[in-house]
Scaffold this motif. Structure first.
Motif, PDB file in Angstrom:
ATOM      1  N   PHE A 142       0.810  -1.210   0.000  1.00 26.57           N
ATOM      2  CA  PHE A 142       0.000   0.000   0.000  1.00 26.57           C
ATOM      3  C   PHE A 142       0.846   1.265   0.000  1.00 26.57           C
ATOM      4  CE2 PHE A 142      -2.976  -3.076   2.119  1.00 26.57           C
ATOM      5  CZ  PHE A 142      -3.833  -3.183   1.042  1.00 26.57           C
ATOM      6  N   SER A 143       1.970   1.234   0.672  1.00 26.66           N
ATOM      7  CA  SER A 143       2.824   2.408   0.711  1.00 26.66           C
ATOM      8  C   SER A 143       3.315   2.765  -0.692  1.00 26.66           C
ATOM      9  CB  SER A 143       4.012   2.170   1.640  1.00 26.66           C
ATOM     10  OG  SER A 143       4.840   3.300   1.694  1.00 26.66           O
ATOM     11  N   VAL A 144       3.713   1.755  -1.450  1.00 26.44           N
ATOM     12  CA  VAL A 144       4.175   1.992  -2.826  1.00 26.44           C
ATOM     13  C   VAL A 144       3.052   2.549  -3.685  1.00 26.44           C
ATOM     14  CG1 VAL A 144       5.009   0.847  -4.935  1.00 26.44           C
ATOM     15  CG2 VAL A 144       5.991   0.249  -2.708  1.00 26.44           C
ATOM     16  N   ILE A 145       1.848   1.986  -3.529  1.00 23.26           N
ATOM     17  CA  ILE A 145       0.701   2.431  -4.323  1.00 23.26           C
ATOM     18  C   ILE A 145       0.353   3.880  -4.017  1.00 23.26           C
ATOM     19  CG2 ILE A 145      -1.769   2.090  -4.728  1.00 23.26           C
ATOM     20  CD1 ILE A 145       0.137  -0.053  -5.969  1.00 23.26           C
ATOM     21  N   VAL A 146       0.300   4.236  -2.753  1.00 20.40           N
ATOM     22  CA  VAL A 146      -0.073   5.600  -2.378  1.00 20.40           C
ATOM     23  C   VAL A 146       0.980   6.595  -2.859  1.00 20.40           C
ATOM     24  CG1 VAL A 146      -0.525   7.164  -0.458  1.00 20.40           C
ATOM     25  CG2 VAL A 146      -1.478   4.853  -0.430  1.00 20.40           C
ATOM     26  N   LYS A 147       2.254   6.259  -2.716  1.00 23.03           N
ATOM     27  CA  LYS A 147       3.314   7.155  -3.194  1.00 23.03           C
ATOM     28  C   LYS A 147       3.246   7.336  -4.704  1.00 23.03           C
ATOM     29  CE  LYS A 147       6.585   6.176   0.555  1.00 23.03           C
ATOM     30  NZ  LYS A 147       7.885   5.525   0.901  1.00 23.03           N
ATOM     31  N   ALA A 148       2.939   6.262  -5.437  1.00 26.98           N
ATOM     32  CA  ALA A 148       2.796   6.365  -6.895  1.00 26.98           C
ATOM     33  C   ALA A 148       1.608   7.243  -7.261  1.00 26.98           C
ATOM     34  CB  ALA A 148       2.649   4.976  -7.506  1.00 26.98           C
ATOM     35  N   ALA A 149       0.517   7.106  -6.509  1.00 25.30           N
ATOM     36  CA  ALA A 149      -0.663   7.928  -6.773  1.00 25.30           C
ATOM     37  C   ALA A 149      -0.345   9.410  -6.592  1.00 25.30           C
ATOM     38  CB  ALA A 149      -1.803   7.505  -5.863  1.00 25.30           C
ATOM     39  N   VAL A 150       0.435   9.725  -5.582  1.00 21.73           N
ATOM     40  CA  VAL A 150       0.838  11.118  -5.361  1.00 21.73           C
ATOM     41  C   VAL A 150       1.731  11.585  -6.506  1.00 21.73           C
ATOM     42  CG1 VAL A 150       2.150  12.669  -3.864  1.00 21.73           C
ATOM     43  CG2 VAL A 150       0.609  10.969  -2.857  1.00 21.73           C
ATOM     44  N   GLU A 151       2.694  10.761  -6.880  1.00 21.04           N
ATOM     45  CA  GLU A 151       3.646  11.145  -7.931  1.00 21.04           C
ATOM     46  C   GLU A 151       2.950  11.417  -9.256  1.00 21.04           C
ATOM     47  OE1 GLU A 151       7.570   9.369 -10.326  1.00 21.04           O
ATOM     48  OE2 GLU A 151       6.702   8.251  -8.639  1.00 21.04           O
ATOM     49  N   PHE A 152       1.973  10.585  -9.604  1.00 22.35           N
ATOM     50  CA  PHE A 152       1.319  10.707 -10.912  1.00 22.35           C
ATOM     51  C   PHE A 152      -0.034  11.418 -10.828  1.00 22.35           C
ATOM     52  CE2 PHE A 152       4.407   7.337 -11.446  1.00 22.35           C
ATOM     53  CZ  PHE A 152       4.999   7.684 -12.656  1.00 22.35           C
ATOM     54  N   ASP A 153      -0.343  11.980  -9.675  1.00 21.35           N
ATOM     55  CA  ASP A 153      -1.546  12.784  -9.479  1.00 21.35           C
ATOM     56  C   ASP A 153      -2.816  12.009  -9.827  1.00 21.35           C
ATOM     57  OD1 ASP A 153      -2.988  14.973  -8.689  1.00 21.35           O
ATOM     58  OD2 ASP A 153      -2.638  16.139 -10.513  1.00 21.35           O
ATOM     59  N   VAL A 154      -2.927  10.821  -9.257  1.00 21.79           N
ATOM     60  CA  VAL A 154      -4.089   9.954  -9.453  1.00 21.79           C
ATOM     61  C   VAL A 154      -4.777   9.764  -8.103  1.00 21.79           C
ATOM     62  CG1 VAL A 154      -4.795   7.587 -10.020  1.00 21.79           C
ATOM     63  CG2 VAL A 154      -3.141   8.774 -11.467  1.00 21.79           C
ATOM     64  N   ALA A 155      -6.090   9.843  -8.097  1.00 25.73           N
ATOM     65  CA  ALA A 155      -6.832   9.690  -6.848  1.00 25.73           C
ATOM     66  C   ALA A 155      -6.995   8.220  -6.486  1.00 25.73           C
ATOM     67  CB  ALA A 155      -8.203  10.341  -6.975  1.00 25.73           C
ATOM     68  N   LEU A 156      -7.160   7.957  -5.198  1.00 22.30           N
ATOM     69  CA  LEU A 156      -7.417   6.608  -4.703  1.00 22.30           C
ATOM     70  C   LEU A 156      -8.813   6.562  -4.091  1.00 22.30           C
ATOM     71  CD1 LEU A 156      -3.976   5.910  -3.004  1.00 22.30           C
ATOM     72  CD2 LEU A 156      -4.799   4.960  -5.165  1.00 22.30           C
ATOM     73  N   GLU A 157      -9.568   5.540  -4.460  1.00 22.87           N
ATOM     74  CA  GLU A 157     -10.943   5.442  -4.013  1.00 22.87           C
ATOM     75  C   GLU A 157     -11.074   4.728  -2.671  1.00 22.87           C
ATOM     76  OE1 GLU A 157     -15.083   3.953  -6.027  1.00 22.87           O
ATOM     77  OE2 GLU A 157     -13.500   2.451  -5.768  1.00 22.87           O
ATOM     78  N   ILE A 158     -11.951   5.276  -1.829  1.00 20.27           N
ATOM     79  CA  ILE A 158     -12.496   4.532  -0.708  1.00 20.27           C
ATOM     80  C   ILE A 158     -13.869   4.060  -1.176  1.00 20.27           C
ATOM     81  CG2 ILE A 158     -13.175   4.563   1.709  1.00 20.27           C
ATOM     82  CD1 ILE A 158     -10.190   5.015   1.282  1.00 20.27           C
ATOM     83  N   ASN A 159     -14.002   2.766  -1.390  1.00 23.82           N
ATOM     84  CA  ASN A 159     -15.155   2.188  -2.075  1.00 23.82           C
ATOM     85  C   ASN A 159     -16.196   1.720  -1.067  1.00 23.82           C
ATOM     86  OD1 ASN A 159     -16.662  -0.216  -3.301  1.00 23.82           O
ATOM     87  ND2 ASN A 159     -15.598   0.559  -5.110  1.00 23.82           N
ATOM     88  N   ASN A 160     -17.363   2.364  -1.081  1.00 26.34           N
ATOM     89  CA  ASN A 160     -18.390   2.031  -0.097  1.00 26.34           C
ATOM     90  C   ASN A 160     -18.884   0.603  -0.238  1.00 26.34           C
ATOM     91  OD1 ASN A 160     -19.995   3.714   2.009  1.00 26.34           O
ATOM     92  ND2 ASN A 160     -21.538   2.409   1.060  1.00 26.34           N
ATOM     93  N   SER A 161     -18.976   0.121  -1.464  1.00 30.73           N
ATOM     94  CA  SER A 161     -19.437  -1.249  -1.696  1.00 30.73           C
ATOM     95  C   SER A 161     -18.488  -2.274  -1.093  1.00 30.73           C
ATOM     96  CB  SER A 161     -19.604  -1.503  -3.198  1.00 30.73           C
ATOM     97  OG  SER A 161     -20.054  -2.813  -3.454  1.00 30.73           O
ATOM     98  N   SER A 162     -17.178  -1.984  -1.115  1.00 30.07           N
ATOM     99  CA  SER A 162     -16.199  -2.895  -0.525  1.00 30.07           C
ATOM    100  C   SER A 162     -16.401  -3.052   0.974  1.00 30.07           C
ATOM    101  CB  SER A 162     -14.775  -2.389  -0.781  1.00 30.07           C
ATOM    102  OG  SER A 162     -14.437  -2.450  -2.144  1.00 30.07           O
ATOM    103  N   LEU A 163     -17.053  -2.065   1.572  1.00 36.07           N
ATOM    104  CA  LEU A 163     -17.272  -2.073   3.016  1.00 36.07           C
ATOM    105  C   LEU A 163     -18.668  -2.557   3.385  1.00 36.07           C
ATOM    106  CD1 LEU A 163     -15.620   1.401   3.665  1.00 36.07           C
ATOM    107  CD2 LEU A 163     -14.557  -0.844   3.906  1.00 36.07           C
TER     108      LEU A 163
END
Length: 241
Positions: A142-163
């Motif tokens: 997850f740390s790698v994914i979040v850092k990549a999202a910041v670097e490439f300016d991509v949002a990360l979803e908190i998915n209500n259905s997953s919960l």
């Protein structure tokens, strides 16, 4: 926290959802939303629409029942290279592009392989957000994914259905992602991943994760039309939200 948009909604075109576009947009209006994104699955999802479907989204009015309608896709990631199941020329014409890992579309792999697959999708210049990155079927760093999202300016979803009704076991992973998003300043998007109209605009299970991890409205795309517009037009597309 007030939400003006639901950015992850499916219609009958996805093959395993049960409401029409009209029903979904009317539900958004009834919930007081200003914006809805139509994000049916890409063509590699079993039962999903042909690529032509996404080109023909242009026939849908930009506004219905007083709600701004964004025409988009939840593209399927297909391989370790992060290839999506719509070609670039179609992605470029959409208002919003979500991408995610799905059974029957993306290969399972090790944490390292899954992480690299998702990072490669994040690098795609047309991708606006990665959906349900906490899916336990595809464990990642997850740390790698979040850092990549910041670097490439991509949002990360908190998915209500997953919960609530899908991807059981996602809660601790979504919680971790929310914490890392706060730590590194990643953009966050709430999505219902609605497959039935009554779920449109219901973020009830996702909101507590924002509060728990100290994520404020200014970090969440669907709290402001201006914030959403800035994100969707950051690569030069002309989109009025």
């Amino acid at each position: 926290m007030q939400f003006i948009a639901d950015l992850h909604v499916h219609s009958v075109a996805s093959g395993h959802a049960y409401s029409t576009v009209t029903e979904n947009v009317r539900a958004a209006a009834e919930q007081g939303l200003e914006v809805i994104a139509l994000t049916d699955h890409g063509p590699q999802m079993p039962g999903g629409p042909h690529a032509y479907y996404f080109g023909n989204l242009a026939v849908i009015p930009e506004t219905l029942f007083g709600v701004r309608v964004l025409k988009g896709v939840e593209a399927n990631i297909l391989d370790r290279q992060g290839t999506l199941d719509l070609e670039d020329q179609r992605l470029a014409k959409l208002d919003i592009v979500l991408a995610g890992l799905h059974t029957y579309c993306a290969p399972y792999g090790s944490v390292e392989e899954n992480t690299q697959m998702l990072v490669n999708a994040i690098r795609n210049p047309w991708v606006d957000a990665i959906v349900h990155p906490g899916n336990p079927e595809y464990p990642v760093d997850f740390s790698v994914i979040v850092k990549a999202a910041v670097e490439f300016d991509v949002a990360l979803e908190i998915n209500n259905s997953s919960l609530t009704v899908s991807r059981k076991g996602s809660l601790p992973f979504c919680d971790t992602i929310a914490g890392l998003a706060k730590q590194y300043g990643a953009k966050v998007m709430l999505g219902t991943d609605s497959h039935f109209a009554t779920h449109v605009g219901d973020f009830g299970a996702a909101v507590p994760l924002l509060a728990k991890n100290g994520i404020e409205a200014d970090q969440v795309l669907n709290t402001s039309r201006q914030k959403l517009s800035d994100h969707l037009t950051r690569r030069g597309r002309v989109i009025t939200v």
